[in-house]
Design an enzyme around this catalytic site. Structure first.
Site, PDB file in Angstrom:
ATOM      1  N   LEU A 188       3.672   7.939  -3.392  1.00 30.63           N
ATOM      2  CA  LEU A 188       2.752   7.428  -4.396  1.00 30.63           C
ATOM      3  C   LEU A 188       1.289   7.514  -3.965  1.00 30.63           C
ATOM      4  O   LEU A 188       0.396   6.976  -4.631  1.00 30.63           O
ATOM      5  CB  LEU A 188       3.151   5.996  -4.763  1.00 30.63           C
ATOM      6  CG  LEU A 188       4.628   5.849  -5.174  1.00 30.63           C
ATOM      7  CD1 LEU A 188       4.973   4.399  -5.437  1.00 30.63           C
ATOM      8  CD2 LEU A 188       4.959   6.715  -6.377  1.00 30.63           C
ATOM      9  N   CYS A 189       1.020   8.211  -2.861  1.00 36.39           N
ATOM     10  CA  CYS A 189      -0.346   8.425  -2.374  1.00 36.39           C
ATOM     11  C   CYS A 189      -1.091   9.415  -3.266  1.00 36.39           C
ATOM     12  O   CYS A 189      -0.519  10.424  -3.681  1.00 36.39           O
ATOM     13  CB  CYS A 189      -0.289   9.059  -0.982  1.00 36.39           C
ATOM     14  SG  CYS A 189      -0.796   7.986   0.339  1.00 36.39           S
ATOM     15  N   HIS A 190      -2.355   9.136  -3.499  1.00 39.32           N
ATOM     16  CA  HIS A 190      -3.195  10.077  -4.224  1.00 39.32           C
ATOM     17  C   HIS A 190      -3.628  11.212  -3.298  1.00 39.32           C
ATOM     18  O   HIS A 190      -3.988  10.959  -2.154  1.00 39.32           O
ATOM     19  CB  HIS A 190      -4.457   9.382  -4.732  1.00 39.32           C
ATOM     20  CG  HIS A 190      -4.174   8.358  -5.779  1.00 39.32           C
ATOM     21  ND1 HIS A 190      -3.794   7.074  -5.460  1.00 39.32           N
ATOM     22  CD2 HIS A 190      -4.191   8.429  -7.138  1.00 39.32           C
ATOM     23  CE1 HIS A 190      -3.599   6.393  -6.590  1.00 39.32           C
ATOM     24  NE2 HIS A 190      -3.834   7.185  -7.616  1.00 39.32           N
ATOM     25  N   MET A 200      -3.693   5.577   4.691  1.00 40.27           N
ATOM     26  CA  MET A 200      -2.418   6.267   4.904  1.00 40.27           C
ATOM     27  C   MET A 200      -2.623   7.562   5.676  1.00 40.27           C
ATOM     28  O   MET A 200      -1.756   7.970   6.456  1.00 40.27           O
ATOM     29  CB  MET A 200      -1.728   6.550   3.563  1.00 40.27           C
ATOM     30  CG  MET A 200      -1.296   5.293   2.807  1.00 40.27           C
ATOM     31  SD  MET A 200      -0.499   4.010   3.828  1.00 40.27           S
ATOM     32  CE  MET A 200       0.890   4.914   4.512  1.00 40.27           C
ATOM     33  N   GLU A 201      -3.773   8.213   5.483  1.00 37.13           N
ATOM     34  CA  GLU A 201      -4.058   9.443   6.222  1.00 37.13           C
ATOM     35  C   GLU A 201      -4.193   9.132   7.720  1.00 37.13           C
ATOM     36  O   GLU A 201      -3.678   9.862   8.570  1.00 37.13           O
ATOM     37  CB  GLU A 201      -5.337  10.094   5.686  1.00 37.13           C
ATOM     38  CG  GLU A 201      -5.142  10.846   4.377  1.00 37.13           C
ATOM     39  CD  GLU A 201      -4.922   9.952   3.159  1.00 37.13           C
ATOM     40  OE1 GLU A 201      -5.177   8.728   3.255  1.00 37.13           O
ATOM     41  OE2 GLU A 201      -4.491  10.476   2.118  1.00 37.13           O
ATOM     42  N   ASP A 231       8.761  14.483  20.681  1.00 39.99           N
ATOM     43  CA  ASP A 231       9.478  15.758  20.612  1.00 39.99           C
ATOM     44  C   ASP A 231       9.313  16.565  21.901  1.00 39.99           C
ATOM     45  O   ASP A 231      10.286  17.107  22.435  1.00 39.99           O
ATOM     46  CB  ASP A 231       8.949  16.576  19.433  1.00 39.99           C
ATOM     47  CG  ASP A 231       9.642  17.928  19.299  1.00 39.99           C
ATOM     48  OD1 ASP A 231      10.876  17.977  19.387  1.00 39.99           O
ATOM     49  OD2 ASP A 231       8.945  18.937  19.095  1.00 39.99           O
TER      50      ASP A 231
END
Lengths: 162, 162, 162, 162, 162, 162
Positions: free
Chosen positions: C78-80, C116-117, C131
C-alpha cells in the site's frame, strides 16, 4: 472518425514510441475502470465466503489490483511512468451471484491520464480471482473490462454511457 | 459442487498461501487463453494498418503479451514462479472488423500449469491495444478472457466448449 | 491512543487501499532508519575484512540497501511510489564486534514520507549481510529495525528516544 | 570457527560473485524464518481487528510476505534465482498483545537453500505491518529476524536453539 | 549462410515469439562475454582508486552486472527465463589505462544458452561505470560487447577468434 | 582534470551512495545516445527484412529499448528514479549494411539528467537485436555506445564531437 486518423503511439513511419508529454501541464487526473468475472454461484460463494468464515480471497484480489496499478508502466510498453496518489479496488457480487463486479479507481497529479492504471488494476484483480478459483471452475470468464469514467487533462472528461 | 468445497489457495483458516507443489511431478504443460477487444471499425483499421502502411501496433501488443507472461508470478500473488519454454501471441481481426481476437499459448515443463501465464499474456496484449488506441476510442471493451484449453498435469486436459 | 483508532490503510469496511494523498502538498521529506545484525566476532571480522584485505561485503550490502529503497513501492503493497532524491547507507561494527549497526537515510520532495524507504533499505542491507555470511554462521539475528528520525510533512517531526 | 575462514560469496580477491552451484544436486529444501514486530497493545488490536470487524491488515502482510519471497533474488544481490514450490506466512499476536510473531516457511526443489526466501518473506511482512500502522505508532520495532530451521542440502539440517 | 535464412525468434509471418524449447534437453551451459569502456586515464584512475583509497566503484559495477544477469529475461523480450547457477564479473584496467576490460561469465543447467545473460551482465557493468564517472568525463565510450565463448547445447561450442 | 578529482557517486570514504539532488531545480532534460551493432550483411538483411516481408525484429528492439529506459533506475544501482516524458528509438542500417545504427532519445522534467536512460535504451535495443540474430551470427559486435548530446541542467549542454 476522420479518414487518415492514426495511433498517437506510432510515429509517421508507424514506429512505436513513448509520446512526448513534456509540454503538457500537470493536472489532477482520475480514472475509474470496471471488470467482471463470471463464475458458478458455488465458486462465487467460495470466493466471497460467509459471515462466519470470511477468507482472504477478496483481499488478495484487491491487493493484487493495487500492486498491479503500480506496475502499469512496466507492463504496457508505451505507458509513461507516473506516481499514483490513490488506488482503490471494490469487488462485489452481482445480483444472482453469477459474477463479481470489480471497480478500480486510480488518481495522480501529472501530465498523463491514469486510465491504463485503473484498467490494469481491474483486470489483474480479475485474473487473481481466476487463479484462486481455477481448481474449482475452469470455465470462468473475465469480461467487460472498460473505462467507466475519466477526468482531468486536456481531452476532457469522459463517462461511459451504456 | 460438493458442499464444503473451498479454494485451494486458502488454508483451513482462510489465509492466503502459495500451495505446496513440491510433491507434484514435472510434466509438460500447455495452456491456450483467449481475449477479445471490441472497438470501432476505424480503430481496428488504425491498429491493423493496411498492406502499404503496416505499423508496429500489433507487434507492440504481441511483445507486451509475451513479456507479461514472464511476469505472471510477480503480478498474481499466489502463482508459483516457473520457467516458460514457449509463449506465442496471435492477434487477428474478427469478421466485420468490430473486434480483434487474441490467442495466447504458453508452455512449460514443471509441477504447475500455465493457465495464468496464458491468461495474463492475452489480457496484457488487450490492455496494450487499448493503450495505443485510447486517444481515438475510449469506448473499447476488453471481453471474453477465457481459458480455451489446457493439457498436462494430474487434473486432466480441458477444452472449453461454447 | 484514543479507543476506536483504526488503520489509515484500510477503509471503513476494513478493505486495503492506497490512501489518497492527492491533496497533500509536496514538501521536502527525510527519514533515517536503523537496523542491527548480531553475529559472532569471527563473522563480523570476515564481513568487515582488515586493512590489507578489504572485500566487497559491505559494499554489496550498501548497494543492496540503496537498490531496495527504490523498490519499496513494489514490495510494500500500500506504499505510494515516489522519486527518491537521496539514499545513503552506513554500516559500522559496534563496540565489541558482536554486531553491525546499519543506518539508512532516504529523502524526497513529495506528498508522502520516506519512512518505508529507509526501513526497507536498512532491512535489506541486513538480509544481504546475512546471505553473505550464512555459510559461516546460521545463528545471526537481525534486530532493532526502527525509525530513528523523520522530518517533513504535516504530521510533524519525529525522533526516536530510547 | 577456523581462523582464515572467509565469505563464500567473495572470491580470493574479495570480489563479489554469485557462487557456482552447478555441481550441487537438486534436493528438496525447506526453511522457516521468524520475525517479530513490537507495538503498543492498541496498535496490535487495530491490526488484528476483532471478531466483528476483521479488516485486511493481516492478509495484506501475509500476501506481501509471499510476494516478497518470489522477489528474493531480485533484492539480495548474490542470491540464486529459484522456483519456490511453497510459501506460507503465519502471523499471530504474542501473549500480552505487545507484539506480533511472524513465521514464514519456504520450500523448493533445487541446488540451493531457501533461507533467504523465508527471511525476506518474514521481514517484508513485518515492514508491511509497520507501514499500515505507522500513522498510529511510529515507535514500533521489528526484531528477531532469524532462521528457525532449515532442511535439505549438503550442509545438513539446522534448528535454532534458544 | 544459406540464402533465405531467417530469424528463429520470428514465425513464418514475421511475428515475434518466444521459441519453443520444450523438447531441448537440459544441459550444462556456460557463456563468457566481454565489454570495454574507454575513458581518460584520470577517469580510469578515479574508478580504480589506489592502494590507499580504494572505493566501491568497481564493486558497484560488479554487483550491477550480477544483478542484471538475473533480470535478462525481463529486459530482452524474447529471452527464456532461466535459473542461473553462477555469475561472475571481472573488471581490469587495460595496459595504458585508457580503458577498463569487463568479462562476465554466466552458467546454468537448462535447455537454453546463457549468452544473453553474460552479455547483459557485461553491458550493465559498463553502463554502471559510465554512470559513476559521467560527471568527470561525458566522452566515455562503451565498446566491444561481444560473446567470447560459449559451451553446452546442440549448436556446439563457440570461441571468438579475433 | 584536477588532481584529487573523485567520483560524485562515492562519499569521502569511497562508499557508494545515491547522491543528494534534493536542492537541484526541476528543469527540462534531454539526452540522445547512440549504439551500433556490427553483423554480416546477411544478418542485417534478415533483421531489416525486405519490402515484401517485413517482420517484427526492429519493432521488438525498439520496444525493448523503450521499456529498458523505464527500468534504468532498477538496473543502474546509483541512478535516481525519474518519470520519463518521452522515449524514442531509431534503428537504421548503415551504408554497406554491415551495421545497424541505433539512436535513443529520452526526456524528462526533473532534477537529474536522462543520459543513463538514453544509454540503457540504446544498449538494450542492441542486445535485443543480438538475441534475435544470434542463431545466425554469433560474431556480432555491439560497439560505440556513447552519449551524443545532452541538454538541461546546471552542468551545461553537451554535444559529442568526433
Amino acid at each position: 472518425m476522420a479518414s487518415g486518423q492514426t495511433l498517437t503511439h506510432l510515429d509517421a513511419k508507424g514506429h512505436a514510441r513513448m509520446v512526448d508529454v513534456g509540454d503538457k501541464p500537470a493536472t489532477r487526473r482520475r480514472a475509474v475502470a470496471g471488470a467482471r468475472i463470471e463464475a458458478s454461484p458455488a465458486t462465487i460463494a467460495a470466493i466471497v465466503g460467509d459471515t462466519l468464515k470470511k477468507g482472504d480471497a477478496l483481499a488478495v484480489a484487491r491487493i493484487a489490483g493495487i500492486m498491479a496499478a503500480k506496475k502499469t508502466a512496466d507492463l504496457i510498453p508505451l505507458c509513461h511512468p507516473l506516481a499514483l496518489s490513490k488506488v482503490t479496488l471494490d469487488i462485489v457480487p452481482e445480483d444472482g451471484c453469477a459474477a463479481l463486479a470489480i471497480t478500480a479507481t486510480a488518481e495522480t497529479t501529472g501530465p498523463t491520464g491514469v486510465e491504463m492504471e485503473a484498467l490494469t488494476a481491474a483486470s489483474t484483480a480479475a485474473l487473481t480471482l481466476y487463479d484462486m478459483a481455477k481448481a474449482m471452475d475452469r470455465g470462468m470468464r473475465i469480461t467487460d473490462i472498460v473505462l467507466l469514467e475519466k477526468s482531468g487533462g486536456a481531452s476532457g472528461d469522459y463517462r461511459r454511457t451504456e
